[in-house]
Design a protein around this motif. Structure first.
Motif, short mmCIF file in Angstrom:
data_model
loop_
_atom_site.label_atom_id
_atom_site.label_comp_id
_atom_site.label_asym_id
_atom_site.label_seq_id
_atom_site.Cartn_x
_atom_site.Cartn_y
_atom_site.Cartn_z
N ARG A 51 -14.41 6.51 9.96
CA ARG A 51 -15.19 6.35 8.75
C ARG A 51 -15.69 7.73 8.31
O ARG A 51 -15.98 8.58 9.14
CB ARG A 51 -16.39 5.42 8.98
N ASP A 104 -17.95 4.70 -0.52
CA ASP A 104 -17.36 3.56 0.19
C ASP A 104 -17.68 3.66 1.67
O ASP A 104 -18.19 4.67 2.16
CB ASP A 104 -15.84 3.49 -0.02
N ASN A 105 -17.32 2.60 2.40
CA ASN A 105 -17.54 2.55 3.84
C ASN A 105 -16.28 2.03 4.54
O ASN A 105 -16.35 1.25 5.48
CB ASN A 105 -18.73 1.64 4.16
N LYS A 106 -15.12 2.47 4.06
CA LYS A 106 -13.85 1.98 4.57
C LYS A 106 -13.48 2.67 5.88
O LYS A 106 -14.02 3.71 6.23
CB LYS A 106 -12.73 2.22 3.54
N LYS A 107 -12.51 2.07 6.56
CA LYS A 107 -11.92 2.67 7.75
C LYS A 107 -10.59 3.31 7.36
O LYS A 107 -9.82 2.74 6.59
CB LYS A 107 -11.69 1.62 8.84
N TYR A 108 -10.34 4.50 7.92
CA TYR A 108 -9.14 5.25 7.58
C TYR A 108 -8.44 5.71 8.85
O TYR A 108 -9.08 5.92 9.89
CB TYR A 108 -9.47 6.49 6.74
#
Length: 705
Positions: free
Chosen positions: A334, A452-456
């Motif tokens: 994150r 955003d708070n996405k996972k990459y």
């Protein structure tokens, strides 16, 4: 060794053509220097009678100059910029062809040149007398006819003529001194010029003729040694060329990791022996590095190019750590908000990420003469572009100053009475954005606002965002036994790179592989004929380490390559002291007016309201302490009232200060009779029983809600 031609090493190396290498030489001059040991640059070189030396390359280092008159020698570097002239030979040439063959080949300055004949020459109906000077203009070559030289002859009374002389013409020919000049590189590149004598054009150095001899650094290997030898060609050793006789002799060929990487794919997998291990001060901190010792063995599976990411941990009390991570890493990340300590850092980050939004984390006071605006904690700024702004104060010369500044949009904070406004007013307020200029030299404290708070994955981060980037591991790589990246509160992606690598493993663990970056590790190996450590045709399934810890030296070397041309942050402009005083006065007045305007829109929570200020304090029962007010640079923090002892509470009077004179201590005033002063420096609040009852009822309602 009967029948072999023996030559001094210097002469043999000078006559070598690099396209013919490698060459195998045999030492024929007996023991060198009586002990057969010659120390060159800290390494021992042993040459004894019968030793075999395989020359793999040569490098021209310098030129040895020998003065013929006194046999003195001195060396000049090959990069010497001085020019030399050819010294004519004293012995006559018997044919024109012999004289022409000693001219330099491939140099544009080889023609024209002048010579004289001491004998009379007759060509058809044309006769040349002895002592005539002839200047060679060109060489005429025709099929089916003898080659000739076209010469210019100067006659009497300024008459001239051209004559063609066959190359086979016999006589006594002497060269005349020519005006053509040569550099050391030109002389060394021509085999015909190397055999000539030269003199300096600058006669103050050496007026006598010089013999020039090239000095090479020879790179060779020996049948009994595993490292590459480097020695000068000026060693007084006689050698013989035995390349054809010793084709079957096996020489251990040391290879660097870069040379291994350039070998064809058919060479792998293979077992190699480590001839020279890595340096003691290595750039890597990993488990496999200590096992790379001399005489150890490795399995090289294949070569390739790997995409890697350089990560660094935050600076804490512990030592900062750095990791080289393959893009095949299977963990998820994150994004973490970056922190910036100056406007210049904001500018650099905004170039790579347009539309950067940050939040102010520390108050900044307004300084009008330097163009510094006021910033409050919690304000959000959107970086727009970099422009020039004019400062209100003049420079020491008396001219207006303009500096580079960051144009930002300050988002307006919603007021306390927004709940009573209708929807149209809310939309209008959200669209209002105040434009401010922040000079690049301004110091400030900001934190990035993430959308955003996405996972990459690592690959997705590299495609979607610019570097550097702050991240945190939220899910580990399940294929790794121990993921060293898990547990860090924040990691920073410093940069990405494409590295040529060799996939290697140790023979006792052939399935546990690691990648060696060839450009960052210096060691030499040699290919062996040892069998592979697995059954024929059944290679193991390899598990490759995806995270390699590196040292801070690796990080600094990487930064040198990446940021060699980075410009320094700008400095604040010079101020005119006389004009700065007037600017300060205007700044104070404008500051007061701006504070007054701000107070209309934003209530200052640190100042008690008028309703609370008019209340009195009941000494019998105190209400619960209110939450601490917001810190503001415009007002001093509120002072907490002193705690009173039991004696004070019963008498209602404060105890005297023992450090003050007795006259002052006699003036005792009851605490309940003192009214709160709104304009005083201390915000003491007074509350009566009515307020206490109201607050108690409110607390009970909250508890039963």
């Amino acid at each position: 060794m009967a029948g072999m031609t023996t030559l001094p090493l210097q002469q043999f190396i000078a006559s070598l053509d690099n396209t013919c290498l490698p060459k195998i030489l045999q030492v024929c001059s007996g023991v060198y220097f009586q002990g057969s040991i010659y120390e060159i640059s800290g390494s021992e070189v042993c040459f004894s009678t019968g030793d075999l030396i395989k020359v793999i390359s040569t490098e021209l280092l310098s030129v040895c100059c020998e003065d013929i008159s006194n046999n003195k020698k001195f060396e000049l570097p090959i990069s010497h910029t001085g020019l030399f002239k050819v010294v004519p030979e004293e012995m006559p040439y018997s044919t024109v062809e012999e004289m022409v063959s000693l001219r330099p080949v491939g140099l544009e300055s080889c023609l024209p040149f002048t010579f004289t004949s001491h004998t009379k020459m007759t060509f058809d109906n044309f006769t040349l007398g002895a002592g005539k000077a002839l200047t060679v203009l060109s060489i005429e070559r025709r099929e089916g006819e003898e080659d000739q030289v076209r010469c210019h002859v100067q006659g009497q009374q300024e008459t001239s003529a051209e004559v063609c002389i066959p190359l086979s013409c016999h006589g006594e020919f002497f060269e005349c001194e020519s005006e053509e000049c040569f550099t050391l590189r030109e002389i060394m590149s021509s085999p015909s010029l190397r055999t000539r004598r030269f003199r300096f054009i600058n006669t103050t150095k050496c007026e006598c003729p010089l013999v020039l001899t090239p000095v090479y650094q020879v790179h060779a290997i020996m049948s009994m040694r595993k490292n590459v030898l480097k020695f000068p060609s000026s060693l007084e050793v006689d050698v013989a060329d035995v390349t054809e006789l010793c084709k079957d002799v096996h020489f251990v060929t040391p290879l660097s990791l870069t040379e291994v990487h350039s070998r064809p794919d058919e060479s792998f997998p293979a077992v190699v022996e480590i001839l020279e291990g890595p340096e003691t001060r290595s750039l890597f901190k990993c488990s496999w590095l200590p096992e790379l010792s001399k005489s150890g063995h490795l399995v090289f599976h294949k070569t390739g190019t790997s995409a890697m990411i350089l990560l660094s941990s935050l600076k804490t009390r512990k030592a900062q750590q750095y990791f080289l991570v393959s893009q095949q890493y299977g963990g998820r990340f994150r994004r973490r908000p970056r922190e910036f300590n100056s406007v210049y850092e904001l500018y650099v980050a905004s170039i790579q990420a347009p539309g950067l939004m940050v939040s102010v984390t520390r108050n900044c006071e307004e300084v009008e003469e330097e163009g510094l605006p006021a910033l409050s904690v919690g304000e959000q700024l959107v970086v727009v572009s970099c422009k020039r702004m004019e400062l209100p104060c003049e420079s020491s010369v008396g001219e207006k100053q303009s500096v580079e500044a960051l144009l930002c949009q300050r988002l307006q904070e919603p007021g306390d009475d927004d709940d009573d406004d209708d929807d149209e007013e809310e939309v209008k307020q959200e669209d209002e954005r105040e434009e401010i200029f922040l000079p690049l030299y301004m110091q400030g404290h900001f934190v990035e606002v993430l959308p955003d708070n996405k996972k990459y994955s690592l690959r997705d981060l590299g495609k979607a965002f610019s570097l550097p980037l702050d991240i945190k591991v939220v899910s580990r790589d399940s294929e790794l036994e121990a993921d060293p990246l898990v547990g860090f509160a924040c990691l920073r992606i410093e940069g990405a790179m494409l590295e040529p690598t060799i996939q290697a493993s140790f023979p006792h663990r052939p399935d546990h592989c690691f990648e060696i970056p060839t450009q960052w590790l210096s060691m030499s190996v040699s290919f062996t004929k040892d069998p592979l450590p697995w059954p024929s045709g059944q290679p193991p399934k390899c598990h490759v380490d995806k995270v390699t810890e590196v040292t801070d030296a690796f990080f600094y070397e990487f930064r040198k390559k990446e940021n060699s041309d980075t410009a320094a942050p700008p400095r604040p402009p010079k101020r005119n002291l006389s004009s700065s005083k007037s600017c300060k006065k205007t700044a104070k007045s404008s500051k007061k007016s701006s504070k007054a305007d701000k107070s209309k829109h934003r209530p200052n929570k640190s100042v008690p309201t008028e309703e609370l200020a008019n209340l009195t304090l009941n000494t019998k029962r105190r209400p619960p302490a209110p939450p601490p007010p917001a810190i503001s640079n415009d007002q001093p923090p509120p002072v907490v009232p002193r705690k009173h002892s039991g004696a004070e509470m019963t008498t209602g009077k404060a105890l005297p200060n023992t450090y003050v004179a007795m006259e002052d201590s006699k003036k005792k005033v009851p605490l309940c009779s003192v009214a709160a002063d709104v304009d005083s420096d201390h915000d003491y609040e007074t509350v009566d029983e009515t307020l206490v009852t109201m607050m108690k009822v409110a607390q009970e309602n909250v508890m039963f809600y």
